[in-house]
Motif scaffolding. Sequence first.
Motif, PDB file in Angstrom:
ATOM      1  N   LEU A 169       0.734  -1.080   0.126  1.00 40.77           N
ATOM      2  CA  LEU A 169       0.040   0.017  -0.068  1.00 40.77           C
ATOM      3  C   LEU A 169       1.046   1.327   0.032  1.00 40.77           C
ATOM      4  CD1 LEU A 169      -2.926  -1.088   2.454  1.00 40.77           C
ATOM      5  CD2 LEU A 169      -3.038  -0.893   0.150  1.00 40.77           C
ATOM      6  N   ARG A 170       1.799   1.217   0.750  1.00 41.17           N
ATOM      7  CA  ARG A 170       2.740   2.413   0.737  1.00 41.17           C
ATOM      8  C   ARG A 170       3.425   2.492  -0.489  1.00 41.17           C
ATOM      9  NH1 ARG A 170       6.380   5.383   4.098  1.00 41.17           N
ATOM     10  NH2 ARG A 170       5.665   4.412   5.926  1.00 41.17           N
ATOM     11  N   MET A 171       3.939   1.560  -1.351  1.00 42.38           N
ATOM     12  CA  MET A 171       4.272   1.764  -2.545  1.00 42.38           C
ATOM     13  C   MET A 171       3.451   2.229  -3.384  1.00 42.38           C
ATOM     14  SD  MET A 171       6.603  -1.220  -4.785  1.00 42.38           S
ATOM     15  CE  MET A 171       5.010  -2.128  -4.768  1.00 42.38           C
ATOM     16  N   VAL A 172       2.151   1.825  -3.440  1.00 45.30           N
ATOM     17  CA  VAL A 172       1.107   2.523  -4.548  1.00 45.30           C
ATOM     18  C   VAL A 172       0.878   4.102  -4.254  1.00 45.30           C
ATOM     19  CG1 VAL A 172      -1.152   2.566  -5.050  1.00 45.30           C
ATOM     20  CG2 VAL A 172       0.032   0.258  -4.844  1.00 45.30           C
ATOM     21  N   ILE A 173       0.808   4.339  -2.856  1.00 44.13           N
ATOM     22  CA  ILE A 173       0.205   5.565  -2.401  1.00 44.13           C
ATOM     23  C   ILE A 173       1.587   6.742  -2.586  1.00 44.13           C
ATOM     24  CG2 ILE A 173      -0.040   7.067  -0.469  1.00 44.13           C
ATOM     25  CD1 ILE A 173      -1.462   4.582   0.693  1.00 44.13           C
ATOM     26  N   GLU A 174       2.688   6.217  -2.445  1.00 44.74           N
ATOM     27  CA  GLU A 174       3.836   6.981  -2.477  1.00 44.74           C
ATOM     28  C   GLU A 174       4.318   7.358  -4.088  1.00 44.74           C
ATOM     29  OE1 GLU A 174       6.723   5.870   0.222  1.00 44.74           O
ATOM     30  OE2 GLU A 174       5.866   7.377   2.046  1.00 44.74           O
ATOM     31  N   THR A 175       3.764   6.793  -5.078  1.00 44.99           N
ATOM     32  CA  THR A 175       3.909   7.159  -6.469  1.00 44.99           C
ATOM     33  C   THR A 175       3.224   8.413  -6.509  1.00 44.99           C
ATOM     34  OG1 THR A 175       2.133   5.589  -7.181  1.00 44.99           O
ATOM     35  CG2 THR A 175       4.351   4.515  -7.009  1.00 44.99           C
ATOM     36  N   GLU A 176       2.354   8.695  -5.846  1.00 47.20           N
ATOM     37  CA  GLU A 176       1.557   9.887  -6.299  1.00 47.20           C
ATOM     38  C   GLU A 176       2.114  11.208  -5.501  1.00 47.20           C
ATOM     39  OE1 GLU A 176      -1.503   9.558  -8.115  1.00 47.20           O
ATOM     40  OE2 GLU A 176      -0.640   7.515  -8.179  1.00 47.20           O
TER      41      GLU A 176
END
Length: 222
Positions: free
Chosen positions: A18-25
């Motif tokens: 989840l962190r990986m997905v969110i921090e691409t934004e």
Amino acid sequence: MSISVVIADDQRMVRAGLRMVIETEPDMTVVGEAGDGAEAVALARRVRPDVVLMDIAMPRQDGLSATSTLLAGPHPPRIIVLTTFDTDENLYRALRAGASGFLLKVSSPEHLIAAIRVVAGGEALLDPAVTTRVISAFTAQPGPRPPTEIPALTPREAEVLRLVARGMSNAEIAAALVVGEATVKTHVARVLMKLGLRDRVQAVVFAYESGLIRAGFPDSGT
């Protein structure tokens, strides 16, 4: 302005994903992680995130209990409940706890990011895969006799509330009532303000629990 997010899940790999997905934004930041409900409550109270992604099944304190605790306290965040389970009981408990969103963990990354933005913006969101089950969850609950009116609302506002509770978007309500979408948005805002509700999810809860609407039955007042 960056949207701050706390991730609460007892599985480290899930939190990492989840962190990986969110921090691409570029407009989102993960400000902390929690491995159980009690830790999530303490962390959220300390860092005051905009949004908490809350797993249901966690040790010490489950996610729904943690949601209720956070929303009853000062400076409550917006909470999206994340789960692998889409049972009626969990749906009903999540809405009753005050969650602003309910997403299955199998939802796409794009849907998750969109949900965070919607909820951070003050709106509510339910996974399309479970929207009909939300309504079913409420129909299974015993409720009071439908009232003939809700004095705080005008007839048009009550009509808009019924349509919101049926799961219709502002655009769909506008088409049904033959009015502009901006007019519907104004009606929804007035309904929330008059009834002291936070968002559309709470409006659905109110509509069913007050008896204003029951799936499978004609809407009262119509």
